[in-house]
Motif scaffolding. Structure first.
Motif, short mmCIF file in Angstrom:
data_model
loop_
_atom_site.label_atom_id
_atom_site.label_comp_id
_atom_site.label_asym_id
_atom_site.label_seq_id
_atom_site.Cartn_x
_atom_site.Cartn_y
_atom_site.Cartn_z
N SER A 19 -8.21 -2.61 -3.39
CA SER A 19 -8.96 -1.64 -4.21
C SER A 19 -8.07 -0.95 -5.22
N ARG A 20 -6.86 -1.47 -5.44
CA ARG A 20 -5.89 -0.84 -6.36
C ARG A 20 -5.36 -1.82 -7.39
N GLY A 21 -6.21 -2.73 -7.84
CA GLY A 21 -5.80 -3.62 -8.91
C GLY A 21 -5.09 -4.87 -8.48
N ASP A 24 -0.94 -6.68 -9.08
CA ASP A 24 -0.37 -5.92 -10.20
C ASP A 24 -0.22 -4.44 -9.87
N GLY A 25 -0.99 -3.93 -8.91
CA GLY A 25 -0.92 -2.52 -8.57
C GLY A 25 0.26 -2.14 -7.71
N PHE A 26 0.97 -3.13 -7.20
CA PHE A 26 2.08 -2.85 -6.28
C PHE A 26 3.22 -2.09 -6.95
N ALA A 27 3.48 -2.38 -8.21
CA ALA A 27 4.61 -1.78 -8.91
C ALA A 27 4.36 -0.34 -9.34
N SER A 28 3.14 0.16 -9.15
CA SER A 28 2.81 1.54 -9.54
C SER A 28 3.10 2.48 -8.38
N PRO A 29 4.11 3.33 -8.49
CA PRO A 29 4.45 4.22 -7.37
C PRO A 29 3.42 5.32 -7.19
N GLY A 30 3.40 5.89 -5.99
CA GLY A 30 2.59 7.07 -5.73
C GLY A 30 1.19 6.80 -5.22
N HIS A 31 0.81 5.53 -5.06
CA HIS A 31 -0.55 5.23 -4.62
C HIS A 31 -0.64 4.94 -3.13
N GLY A 32 0.48 4.82 -2.46
CA GLY A 32 0.46 4.50 -1.04
C GLY A 32 1.84 4.62 -0.45
N SER A 295 5.03 0.26 11.85
CA SER A 295 4.63 1.54 11.29
C SER A 295 3.13 1.75 11.13
N ASP A 296 2.37 0.71 10.76
CA ASP A 296 0.96 0.86 10.35
C ASP A 296 0.85 1.58 9.02
N TYR A 297 1.90 1.51 8.18
CA TYR A 297 1.85 2.12 6.86
C TYR A 297 0.67 1.58 6.05
N ASP A 298 0.07 2.46 5.29
CA ASP A 298 -1.10 2.20 4.45
C ASP A 298 -2.35 1.90 5.26
N GLY A 299 -2.26 2.12 6.59
CA GLY A 299 -3.44 1.93 7.42
C GLY A 299 -3.70 3.07 8.38
N ALA A 300 -2.86 4.13 8.32
CA ALA A 300 -3.00 5.21 9.29
C ALA A 300 -2.42 6.51 8.73
N LEU A 301 -2.83 7.62 9.31
CA LEU A 301 -2.22 8.91 9.02
C LEU A 301 -0.92 8.99 9.81
#
Length: 346
Positions: A19-21, A24-32, A295-301
């Motif tokens: 849902s973030r492009g 191509d969206g991977f190189a944009s910092p701050g979204h996850g 870690s479960d990064y980008d899938g959990a608090l």
């Protein structure tokens, strides 16, 4: 504290990028939690990149319920195979796009993992979390394997034709229903034969014991914690940990706050001391060679001090302050994953 590099047992970056492009969206910092800049800052060398089919769940209601003293979230409905196949194809295309763009290398064996790790690309294992896109005859496995699949969770926290997942329930063990179906037992045998590692993190307890009985490979839970510290249905009992140790398997510490906190609440005010309690317990049951990170990064608090992979130096520092020596820290950061993957893929 950017060393030793961390190889992580689980992230949901691909679902976030859906849902973030896309790639191509991977190189944009701050979204996850994971991007190239944060990976360099934190000494993140790669890990298991999960392909997960989203459920139609009210996330706000789920988060609110998990603030209570106890909760029992209903399991999401089973996903239709056609819908699951579309989602898996979309996320697999993102993973392949990330490789084409030079961000990562999809590794297929222990030699390619060692070669990619520490290079200018992340080392990525293609993992599917929940086998809804695979039919009962398992025909899809051959194509997925050819495209890089090397790790598979038969279920996420919902039913599949292969077995049953654990709910988001606290307090509770994972002993909540029947084990593997006949198709699930065939899936275990076929994955063993192909060298696809089976991930037990979301299986209910009966399914766990079915895999323990049927599989000749090490038992691995890529992102699970100690039930003795946090009595959540997603965590592993001492009996399960002992079985993993006996198989010479592995557990990756999950950073999800609800699975860390002794009170089971999904709140991010979690101190590093809580993670150390889980690591101490896991090491005590499994030994120093069978514990890593998942870690479960980008899938959990996750805890406030570990919001992104750029914060991983905080974890290394906490390990050192806790009294872990350099050799043990290196094992926890990546060496133990390499050891168990070498056995699982042999």
């Amino acid at each position: 504290m950017k060393q030793p590099l961390i190889f992580d047992g689980h992230n949901d970056l691909l679902t976030r990028l859906l849902s973030r492009g896309g790639a191509d969206g991977f190189a944009s910092p701050g979204h996850g939690a994971i991007d190239p800049e944060a990976a360099a800052e934190g000494g993140f060398g790669g890990g298991f990149f999960a392909i997960w089919v989203p459920s139609n769940v009210d996330s706000s209601a789920k988060m609110a319920a998990m603030q209570g003293e106890s909760y029992d979230m209903p399991l999401p409905e089973m996903i239709a195979r056609g819908d699951a196949s579309d989602a898996v194809e979309a996320e697999l295309a993102i993973l392949e796009g990330l490789e084409r763009l030079g961000h990562l290398t999809v590794v297929r064996d222990i030699d390619s993992l060692r070669a990619a790790f520490g290079s200018d690309r992340l080392a990525a294992i293609c993992h599917i979390e929940g086998a809804e896109a695979i039919g009962p005859d398992l025909a899809e496995l051959d194509d997925l394997y050819a495209r890089g699949l090397r790790s598979l969770g038969p279920v996420w926290s919902r039913e599949t034709i292969f077995g049953h997942g654990v709910p988001f329930r606290y307090p509770s063990t994972g002993d909540i229903g029947p084990g593997l179906t006949d198709a699930g037992k065939r899936l275990v045998a076929r994955c063993d034969e192909m060298g696809i590692m089976l991930d037990l993190s979301h299986l209910n307890e009966a399914g766990f014991w079915d895999v323990a009985r049927l599989s000749s490979r090490p038992l691995v839970a890529t992102h699970s914690n100690a039930y003795a510290v946090s009595p959540h249905a997603r965590n592993l009992t001492d009996k399960q940990l002992d079985a993993i140790a006996e198989s010479d398997g592995m557990v990756g510490l999950n950073f999800a706050s609800a699975f860390l906190r002794p009170d089971g609440k999904m709140r991010d005010d979690v101190g590093m001391d809580v993670l150390m309690r889980h690591l101490d317990h896991l090491i005590g049951r499994l030994g120093e060679d069978r514990v890593g990170l998942g870690s479960d990064y980008d899938g959990a608090l996750v805890p406030q001090g570990l919001k992104t992979v750029g914060d991983l130096p905080n974890l290394r520092r906490a390990m050192r302050d806790h009294g872990f020596g350099d050799a043990l820290i290196a094992k926890l950061c990546h060496e133990n994953w390499f050891r168990v993957l070498g056995k699982s893929w042999a």
